[in-house]
Design a protein around this motif. Structure first.
Motif, mmCIF file in Angstrom:
data_model
loop_
_atom_site.group_PDB
_atom_site.id
_atom_site.type_symbol
_atom_site.label_atom_id
_atom_site.label_comp_id
_atom_site.label_asym_id
_atom_site.label_seq_id
_atom_site.Cartn_x
_atom_site.Cartn_y
_atom_site.Cartn_z
ATOM 1 N N TYR A 107 -23.176 -12.008 22.994
ATOM 2 C CA TYR A 107 -22.998 -11.237 21.761
ATOM 3 C C TYR A 107 -23.021 -12.178 20.561
ATOM 4 O O TYR A 107 -22.360 -13.222 20.558
ATOM 5 C CB TYR A 107 -21.668 -10.476 21.791
ATOM 6 N N TYR A 108 -23.820 -11.805 19.540
ATOM 7 C CA TYR A 108 -23.903 -12.553 18.290
ATOM 8 C C TYR A 108 -23.569 -11.635 17.111
ATOM 9 O O TYR A 108 -24.058 -10.505 17.033
ATOM 10 C CB TYR A 108 -25.316 -13.087 18.057
ATOM 11 N N LYS A 109 -22.778 -12.138 16.194
ATOM 12 C CA LYS A 109 -22.536 -11.490 14.898
ATOM 13 C C LYS A 109 -23.019 -12.462 13.824
ATOM 14 O O LYS A 109 -22.583 -13.625 13.771
ATOM 15 C CB LYS A 109 -21.052 -11.186 14.697
ATOM 16 N N SER A 114 -26.835 -17.072 0.036
ATOM 17 C CA SER A 114 -27.572 -15.987 0.718
ATOM 18 C C SER A 114 -29.064 -16.057 0.404
ATOM 19 O O SER A 114 -29.678 -15.094 -0.073
ATOM 20 C CB SER A 114 -27.005 -14.620 0.318
ATOM 21 N N LYS A 115 -29.678 -17.204 0.687
ATOM 22 C CA LYS A 115 -31.078 -17.429 0.358
ATOM 23 C C LYS A 115 -32.018 -16.464 1.070
ATOM 24 O O LYS A 115 -33.149 -16.248 0.611
ATOM 25 C CB LYS A 115 -31.472 -18.868 0.693
ATOM 26 N N LEU A 116 -31.569 -15.896 2.195
ATOM 27 C CA LEU A 116 -32.381 -14.911 2.901
ATOM 28 C C LEU A 116 -31.956 -13.487 2.585
ATOM 29 O O LEU A 116 -32.370 -12.536 3.258
ATOM 30 C CB LEU A 116 -32.306 -15.152 4.420
ATOM 31 N N GLY A 117 -31.121 -13.331 1.571
ATOM 32 C CA GLY A 117 -30.641 -12.008 1.218
ATOM 33 C C GLY A 117 -29.495 -11.572 2.102
ATOM 34 O O GLY A 117 -28.950 -12.352 2.894
ATOM 35 N N ALA A 118 -29.137 -10.315 1.982
ATOM 36 C CA ALA A 118 -28.027 -9.774 2.768
ATOM 37 C C ALA A 118 -28.395 -9.729 4.248
ATOM 38 O O ALA A 118 -29.485 -9.282 4.610
ATOM 39 C CB ALA A 118 -27.665 -8.384 2.269
ATOM 40 N N ILE A 119 -27.473 -10.203 5.098
ATOM 41 C CA ILE A 119 -27.638 -10.158 6.553
ATOM 42 C C ILE A 119 -26.388 -9.524 7.135
ATOM 43 O O ILE A 119 -25.273 -9.960 6.866
ATOM 44 C CB ILE A 119 -27.844 -11.566 7.145
ATOM 45 N N ASP A 120 -26.579 -8.486 7.913
ATOM 46 C CA ASP A 120 -25.469 -7.796 8.571
ATOM 47 C C ASP A 120 -25.966 -7.385 9.950
ATOM 48 O O ASP A 120 -26.513 -6.296 10.135
ATOM 49 C CB ASP A 120 -25.030 -6.582 7.754
ATOM 50 N N ASN A 121 -25.808 -8.280 10.944
ATOM 51 C CA ASN A 121 -26.480 -8.118 12.223
ATOM 52 C C ASN A 121 -25.519 -8.352 13.381
ATOM 53 O O ASN A 121 -24.805 -9.357 13.416
ATOM 54 C CB ASN A 121 -27.654 -9.104 12.305
ATOM 55 N N ASP A 122 -25.518 -7.419 14.317
ATOM 56 C CA ASP A 122 -24.762 -7.551 15.567
ATOM 57 C C ASP A 122 -25.731 -7.325 16.717
ATOM 58 O O ASP A 122 -26.339 -6.247 16.810
ATOM 59 C CB ASP A 122 -23.628 -6.530 15.631
ATOM 60 N N THR A 123 -25.882 -8.311 17.568
ATOM 61 C CA THR A 123 -26.850 -8.243 18.664
ATOM 62 C C THR A 123 -26.173 -8.642 19.964
ATOM 63 O O THR A 123 -25.399 -9.602 20.006
ATOM 64 C CB THR A 123 -28.042 -9.174 18.380
ATOM 65 N N GLN A 136 -30.750 -5.143 26.059
ATOM 66 C CA GLN A 136 -30.490 -5.902 24.836
ATOM 67 C C GLN A 136 -30.627 -4.968 23.639
ATOM 68 O O GLN A 136 -31.513 -4.103 23.619
ATOM 69 C CB GLN A 136 -31.486 -7.056 24.724
ATOM 70 N N GLN A 137 -29.770 -5.147 22.637
ATOM 71 C CA GLN A 137 -29.819 -4.263 21.474
ATOM 72 C C GLN A 137 -29.504 -5.039 20.204
ATOM 73 O O GLN A 137 -28.557 -5.826 20.161
ATOM 74 C CB GLN A 137 -28.832 -3.105 21.642
ATOM 75 N N VAL A 138 -30.310 -4.806 19.181
ATOM 76 C CA VAL A 138 -30.106 -5.381 17.858
ATOM 77 C C VAL A 138 -29.559 -4.289 16.949
ATOM 78 O O VAL A 138 -30.188 -3.238 16.783
ATOM 79 C CB VAL A 138 -31.419 -5.940 17.283
ATOM 80 N N ASN A 139 -28.415 -4.518 16.350
ATOM 81 C CA ASN A 139 -27.834 -3.599 15.377
ATOM 82 C C ASN A 139 -27.883 -4.265 14.008
ATOM 83 O O ASN A 139 -27.039 -5.088 13.663
ATOM 84 C CB ASN A 139 -26.393 -3.252 15.750
ATOM 85 N N TYR A 195 -20.515 -16.254 18.113
ATOM 86 C CA TYR A 195 -21.066 -15.968 19.442
ATOM 87 C C TYR A 195 -19.957 -15.877 20.473
ATOM 88 O O TYR A 195 -19.003 -16.672 20.463
ATOM 89 C CB TYR A 195 -22.039 -17.077 19.862
ATOM 90 N N PHE A 196 -20.082 -14.898 21.366
ATOM 91 C CA PHE A 196 -19.225 -14.823 22.550
ATOM 92 C C PHE A 196 -20.108 -14.588 23.766
ATOM 93 O O PHE A 196 -21.011 -13.740 23.738
ATOM 94 C CB PHE A 196 -18.211 -13.688 22.446
ATOM 95 N N GLY A 197 -19.849 -15.353 24.823
ATOM 96 C CA GLY A 197 -20.598 -15.192 26.061
ATOM 97 C C GLY A 197 -19.690 -15.258 27.266
ATOM 98 O O GLY A 197 -18.666 -15.949 27.256
ATOM 99 N N ALA A 198 -20.047 -14.521 28.315
ATOM 100 C CA ALA A 198 -19.274 -14.522 29.557
ATOM 101 C C ALA A 198 -20.225 -14.349 30.729
ATOM 102 O O ALA A 198 -21.223 -13.618 30.640
ATOM 103 C CB ALA A 198 -18.232 -13.410 29.551
#
Length: 465
Positions: free
Chosen positions: A292-294, A301-310, A329-332, A271-274
């Protein structure tokens, strides 16, 4: 996926409410943009310790929490009759009186100071009808068959602290507030966590946090549970959550945060915040916020593959009593932006009644806050907002931990209006009353559903010792 919907009125989670406080901070001159040199603090909190008994405090609060929800497009909830059969319902009412009593000792004198904190929590259900409460849910504690517990109690906090200078080590059940693990206090009682944490503030404008936790004491449960995710497969738990972070203020007008967490066998999160202030609120002030969260899957990986930038970006203009805000706000990622269940670790601008965190979702919020202090009524505020989310698409998701593969072009809208008042003096000083009305309209498969909610919350603090 239908989930329990929660409102998060913290400064990080409900932009339109939070930024209303800025208008109360009208400066006599513009906020300084000067650089702040990194300097050691000249004072020591431990050097000023008053002793274990001399510094003790006994205080608490009692909160009357009421919410009425009505689904506008078919039932969203269900309840159990005494014969065990489940029946759908389009409305539910939860009304709980929550009281906490907190004892905090002072720190002992000397190089290393020791202290303790214990808090007792109690909840009384004022609405006890099975059909009305529609439990189990995270609002009123019920048995598994939906029978409401009339009242219940637990030890909410219980920890020992050791302090050297301006650095404190805390071990036990505690409350913590960071972007990657944070208590949530939007019910009658708050959540808390079992573990060890370290907070160091040896510099004037730089502080550090470390922590490791293995259990969460939920808002509406008597015991403790392992951590799990808010949006993923609820059968998948983690044995440990660890985090580290730094908070740095390089300018008088700019504060920043950088955090990382390891949720064992689920994910790693960064996480980065300003937050930046510019101008003079008495004339025109601008508040800019970036979060910003990555998130990446880790371990088993009990929830499977996670590749998320929000991320979220917010702007708020304040002129005396008036604050107008806008937040994008945007979820990638092809899964939800996720965080730990029964925490408030979603420091995003558009986390409101809905989190606006669907796979690949984009959202925009516009808000307005009126602070009545300049009109002679300090403590009274009004707010309204509209948020819209679109482009929710989980069709490219390849994992098995999130129920998103049928989400294709889903969208939703949320409107809210509210008022709050904080008593300014007298025997009930700092008592707060907040009333909100929220509507949420969703496309067929968007997870939050279409509903209206009225919520009234009154919190009365008190001091005994």
């Amino acid at each position: 996926m239908q989930r329990s919907i929660t409102l998060r009125p913290t400064r990080h989670a409900a932009l339109c409410l939070a930024l209303g406080g800025l208008s109360a901070l009208a400066q006599a001159e513009p906020v300084s943009q000067d650089f702040v040199a990194l300097t050691l603090r000249t004072t020591s909190d431990q050097a000023q310790a008053s002793g274990f008994l001399d510094g003790q405090r006994l205080s608490g609060s009692t909160r009357n929490w009421y919410a009425h929800e009505h689904a506008t497009r078919g039932p969203l909830w269900s309840y159990s009759k005494r014969d065990g059969s489940r029946h759908p319902t389009s409305s539910r009412d939860n009304w709980v009186q929550g009281t906490l009593l907190n004892y905090t000792s002072g720190f002992t004198e000397g190089t290393v100071g020791l202290s303790t904190e214990v808090a007792l929590y109690n909840a009384v259900a004022l609405q006890r009808g099975r059909a009305s409460v529609a439990g189990p849910n995270n609002r009123t504690l019920t048995h598994s068959d939906g029978e409401v517990l009339d009242q219940w109690s637990k030890v909410g906090l219980a920890n020992l602290k050791a302090r050297v200078s301006n650095t404190t080590l805390t071990a036990g059940r505690q409350s913590i507030d960071t972007p990657v693990i944070a208590y949530i206090g939007n019910r009658a009682l708050p959540s808390s966590f079992q573990g060890v944490s370290l907070h160091s503030a040896e510099f004037d404008n730089l502080s550090f946090d470390l922590g490791t936790f293995d259990r969460v004491s939920m808002r509406t449960e008597q015991g403790q549970s392992k951590f799990r995710s808010e949006y993923g497969d609820s059968r998948q738990f983690t044995d440990r959550v660890s985090m580290a972070g730094v908070n740095y203020q390089p300018l008088q007008s700019l504060s920043t945060s950088l955090y990382v967490s390891k949720v064992e066998d689920l994910w790693n999160q960064y996480y980065f915040g300003a937050n930046h202030l510019l101008g003079d609120n008495a004339v025109l002030g601008l508040n800019t916020g970036l979060n910003y969260y990555k998130t990446r899957d880790a371990g088993q990986s009990k929830l499977g593959a996670i590749d998320n930038d929000t991320f979220s970006l917010s702007l708020a203009l304040t002129h005396q009593a008036h604050t107008v805000s806008v937040a994008y706000q945007q979820v990638n990622g092809n899964e939800y932006f996720d965080y730990l269940h029964d925490t408030n670790a979603i420091f995003l601008a558009n986390s409101l009644l809905s989190d606006f965190n669907g796979p690949n979702e984009k959202s925009l919020q516009i808000g307005y806050v009126l602070n009545m202090a300049p009109f002679g009524v300090p403590g009274l505020k009004f707010n309204l907002y509209n948020a819209r989310g679109w482009g929710i698409d989980g069709t490219h998701y390849k994992g098995g931990g999130y129920d998103v593969k049928n989400l294709d072009g889903e969208h939703h809208d949320e409107w809210g209006i509210g008022t709050s008042y904080a008593v300014q003096g007298g025997a009930f000083k700092d008592t707060t009353v907040r009333a909100t009305y929220t509507t949420h309209r969703a496309s067929k498969l968007q997870g939050d559903g279409s509903l209206n909610e009225v919520r009234v919350v009154t919190t009365i603090p008190f001091n005994i010792l």
